[in-house]
Design an enzyme around this catalytic site. Sequence first.
Site, PDB file in Angstrom:
ATOM      1  N   TYR A   1       0.601  -1.288  -0.145  1.00 25.43           N
ATOM      2  CA  TYR A   1       0.042   0.163   0.023  1.00 25.43           C
ATOM      3  C   TYR A   1       1.105   1.189   0.089  1.00 25.43           C
ATOM      4  O   TYR A   1       1.840   1.316   0.723  1.00 25.43           O
ATOM      5  CB  TYR A   1      -0.778  -0.037   1.177  1.00 25.43           C
ATOM      6  CG  TYR A   1      -1.558   1.342   1.409  1.00 25.43           C
ATOM      7  CD1 TYR A   1      -2.916   1.505   1.015  1.00 25.43           C
ATOM      8  CD2 TYR A   1      -0.958   2.467   1.926  1.00 25.43           C
ATOM      9  CE1 TYR A   1      -3.589   2.513   1.023  1.00 25.43           C
ATOM     10  CE2 TYR A   1      -1.813   3.580   2.282  1.00 25.43           C
ATOM     11  CZ  TYR A   1      -2.979   3.583   1.504  1.00 25.43           C
ATOM     12  OH  TYR A   1      -3.781   4.890   1.755  1.00 25.43           O
TER      13      TYR A   1
ATOM     14  N   GLU B   1      -3.815   7.471  -3.339  1.00 26.39           N
ATOM     15  CA  GLU B   1      -3.866   6.161  -2.714  1.00 26.39           C
ATOM     16  C   GLU B   1      -3.768   5.074  -3.897  1.00 26.39           C
ATOM     17  O   GLU B   1      -4.496   4.937  -4.743  1.00 26.39           O
ATOM     18  CB  GLU B   1      -5.080   5.715  -2.075  1.00 26.39           C
ATOM     19  CG  GLU B   1      -5.427   4.547  -1.155  1.00 26.39           C
ATOM     20  CD  GLU B   1      -6.475   4.355  -0.534  1.00 26.39           C
ATOM     21  OE1 GLU B   1      -7.567   4.418  -0.863  1.00 26.39           O
ATOM     22  OE2 GLU B   1      -6.366   4.640   0.912  1.00 26.39           O
TER      23      GLU B   1
END
Length: 391
Positions: free
Chosen positions: A109, A198
């Site tokens: 991530y 993101e």
Amino acid sequence: MNIHEYQAKQIFAKYGVPTPRGIIANTPKEAVKAAQELGGSIWVVKAQIHAGGRGLGGGVKLARSTAEVGELAREILGMTLVTHQTGPEGKLVQKVYIEEGADIKDELYLGVVLDRAKEMPVIMASTEGGMAIEDVAHNTPEKIIKVAIDPAIGFQGFHGRELVFGLGITDKAQQAKFISFASKLYKVYMENDAEMIEINPLIKTGSGDFLALDGKMGFDDSALYRHSDIEEMRDISEEDPDEREADRYGLSYIALDGEIGCMVNGAGLAMGTMDTINYMGGTPANFLDVGGKANAETVAKGFEIILKNPNVKAIFVNIFGGIVRCDRIANGILEATKMVDVHVPVIVRLDGTNAEEAAVILANANIANVISATDLADGALKAVKAARGEA
Ligand code: GDP
Ligand code: MN
């Protein structure tokens, strides 16, 4: 403002942030053509909506032939995709992104957000890619590495080292690749006045490369005027039409599900007003900030937008005159009652600059539906009673 995944990836690509190759499609036919153009033997068909969690909702599917790409596109296009971010009503899928299939070895991530407390952008990274980062933050917060970057010095080597050591990347070549990826992403964030980026998951491929498999970007609306290319990426079908309309008149409007319409100036007063309505036993139907430039036209527009909501049983106008003068708001209310059919009680509390003049204007106008209030508590209580038909 938010953009679609494929648009975020277009921006990434411009900055050299590696992404899989992909082509956007509006029809199953275009999807098949896209797969043929991309080549290879495995493709991913991805619903393009402004919400995450598409994979779990059935909006991301693997295809092993171009014919299957067509079938999946037919299935996904036109479907109302429900994910944990769309709300129960879901979102209509109007576009699919066809991507070359990636060889996933590892899912990470990587994100960049503004940390208001630190007053700096923060890069967030985690080895726990592919799942909701909110859950990771809740269950295993130690697995999220946060590196704040002072914008005056920008992304430096030590920031990069903090990231790769934190992620446990030990191979020198891979450290260099990851640091280059993160520094480019930081550049994307800064140069486009993004509010958040993101990438979940950012993958490591079998050949040891890092790729943005997903991409999400949100922008600071106040800075959009200097990014016409991003403004052009706006997808109006993803936005609330009433909020859009309000935006055109310089009003900040957010629809809620209660029954008391609120017209307020300033976000803080709006919050206070909503809290007080709740405290008095009512529920706000919206958040509407008329801002400092309110005039008769914008107030009338505000009424029109509030009254479009059939749940609204009363409107509470709570204005503290400072830059905006109360007499102007009073005139706006009079105008509004001429321009739109104000069929619910309007409770008015005007205080501050030119409050006395405003009271005279409203008293002289003598409009049946308008009830004046002395202060916030009095106004909120009167609004709650009016909404119950007790006024
Ligand atoms: P989201 O669910 O809206 O966040 O959409 P993502 O773009 O993150 O896709 C969801 C999941 O689909 C990912 O976490 C991957 O596991 C999977 N996925 C996406 N692209 C590929 C691909 O090219 N190959 C494989 N094997 N899986 C993929
Ligand atoms: Mn994702």
